[in-house]
Design a protein around this motif. Structure first.
Motif, PDB file in Angstrom:
ATOM      1  N   ARG A  45    -144.947  33.053  30.922  1.00 26.12           N
ATOM      2  CA  ARG A  45    -145.055  33.579  29.784  1.00 26.12           C
ATOM      3  C   ARG A  45    -143.909  34.467  29.265  1.00 26.12           C
ATOM      4  O   ARG A  45    -143.675  34.141  27.918  1.00 26.12           O
ATOM      5  CB  ARG A  45    -146.323  34.568  29.765  1.00 26.12           C
ATOM      6  CG  ARG A  45    -147.643  33.914  29.255  1.00 26.12           C
ATOM      7  CD  ARG A  45    -148.888  34.944  29.133  1.00 26.12           C
ATOM      8  NE  ARG A  45    -149.078  35.528  30.149  1.00 26.12           N
ATOM      9  CZ  ARG A  45    -149.983  35.245  31.379  1.00 26.12           C
ATOM     10  NH1 ARG A  45    -150.555  33.991  31.100  1.00 26.12           N
ATOM     11  NH2 ARG A  45    -150.185  35.660  32.657  1.00 26.12           N
ATOM     12  N   ARG A  46    -143.331  35.149  30.127  1.00 31.14           N
ATOM     13  CA  ARG A  46    -142.042  35.952  29.486  1.00 31.14           C
ATOM     14  C   ARG A  46    -141.087  35.132  29.177  1.00 31.14           C
ATOM     15  O   ARG A  46    -140.152  35.427  28.380  1.00 31.14           O
ATOM     16  CB  ARG A  46    -141.876  37.018  30.767  1.00 31.14           C
ATOM     17  CG  ARG A  46    -142.944  38.070  30.716  1.00 31.14           C
ATOM     18  CD  ARG A  46    -142.350  38.962  31.941  1.00 31.14           C
ATOM     19  NE  ARG A  46    -143.384  40.140  32.217  1.00 31.14           N
ATOM     20  CZ  ARG A  46    -143.386  41.155  33.151  1.00 31.14           C
ATOM     21  NH1 ARG A  46    -142.379  41.133  33.962  1.00 31.14           N
ATOM     22  NH2 ARG A  46    -144.359  41.862  33.176  1.00 31.14           N
ATOM     23  N   ALA A  55    -141.452  33.183  25.966  1.00 30.12           N
ATOM     24  CA  ALA A  55    -141.282  34.079  24.850  1.00 30.12           C
ATOM     25  C   ALA A  55    -139.926  34.498  24.693  1.00 30.12           C
ATOM     26  O   ALA A  55    -139.293  34.491  23.531  1.00 30.12           O
ATOM     27  CB  ALA A  55    -141.924  35.436  25.160  1.00 30.12           C
ATOM     28  N   ARG A  56    -139.146  34.443  25.639  1.00 24.49           N
ATOM     29  CA  ARG A  56    -137.557  34.657  25.738  1.00 24.49           C
ATOM     30  C   ARG A  56    -136.903  33.342  24.984  1.00 24.49           C
ATOM     31  O   ARG A  56    -135.905  33.656  24.182  1.00 24.49           O
ATOM     32  CB  ARG A  56    -137.132  34.892  26.925  1.00 24.49           C
ATOM     33  CG  ARG A  56    -135.618  35.304  27.008  1.00 24.49           C
ATOM     34  CD  ARG A  56    -135.057  35.507  28.294  1.00 24.49           C
ATOM     35  NE  ARG A  56    -135.179  34.128  29.445  1.00 24.49           N
ATOM     36  CZ  ARG A  56    -134.240  33.414  29.279  1.00 24.49           C
ATOM     37  NH1 ARG A  56    -133.293  33.434  28.550  1.00 24.49           N
ATOM     38  NH2 ARG A  56    -134.314  32.360  30.230  1.00 24.49           N
ATOM     39  N   ALA A  89    -138.279  31.242  23.162  1.00 21.99           N
ATOM     40  CA  ALA A  89    -138.791  31.279  21.745  1.00 21.99           C
ATOM     41  C   ALA A  89    -138.231  32.075  20.695  1.00 21.99           C
ATOM     42  O   ALA A  89    -137.869  31.775  19.678  1.00 21.99           O
ATOM     43  CB  ALA A  89    -140.274  31.401  21.600  1.00 21.99           C
ATOM     44  N   ALA A  90    -137.805  33.215  21.166  1.00 23.96           N
ATOM     45  CA  ALA A  90    -137.317  34.154  20.540  1.00 23.96           C
ATOM     46  C   ALA A  90    -135.606  33.812  20.241  1.00 23.96           C
ATOM     47  O   ALA A  90    -134.845  34.488  19.218  1.00 23.96           O
ATOM     48  CB  ALA A  90    -137.175  35.626  21.230  1.00 23.96           C
TER      49      ALA A  90
END
Length: 81
Positions: free
Chosen positions: A34-35, A38-39, A41-42
């Motif tokens: 998940r982390r 998110a990284r 995608a950012a």
């Protein structure tokens, strides 16, 4: 609303690496993924990054770079052997 992602066909070696990394951080493999998701995608894509950086005016010239590199390298060694 949260989404679920299923990844199939992960090699045993890859999964073992994920388990090791998650363990080092004290989190579960799903939380690690998940982390990381998110990284990823950012971050901008390479194309987006190039669009952004290509539009910025640069005050640094090639000559400036060469001069700086020459200063770091110092004098050339004597090649008259």
């Amino acid at each position: 609303m949260p989404k679920t992602v299923r990844i199939r066909g992960i090699d045993d070696e890859v999964y073992a690496g994920l388990v090791r990394r998650a363990g080092e951080k004290g989190i579960s493999v799903p939380e690690l993924l998940r982390r990381e998701a998110a990284r990823i995608a950012a971050r901008p894509s390479i194309a987006e990054w190039l669009r952004r950086t290509g539009r910025r005016p640069s005050r640094v010239t090639t000559g400036d770079v060469v001069q700086t590199m020459d200063g770091w390298r110092g004098d050339w060694p004597d090649t008259d052997r």
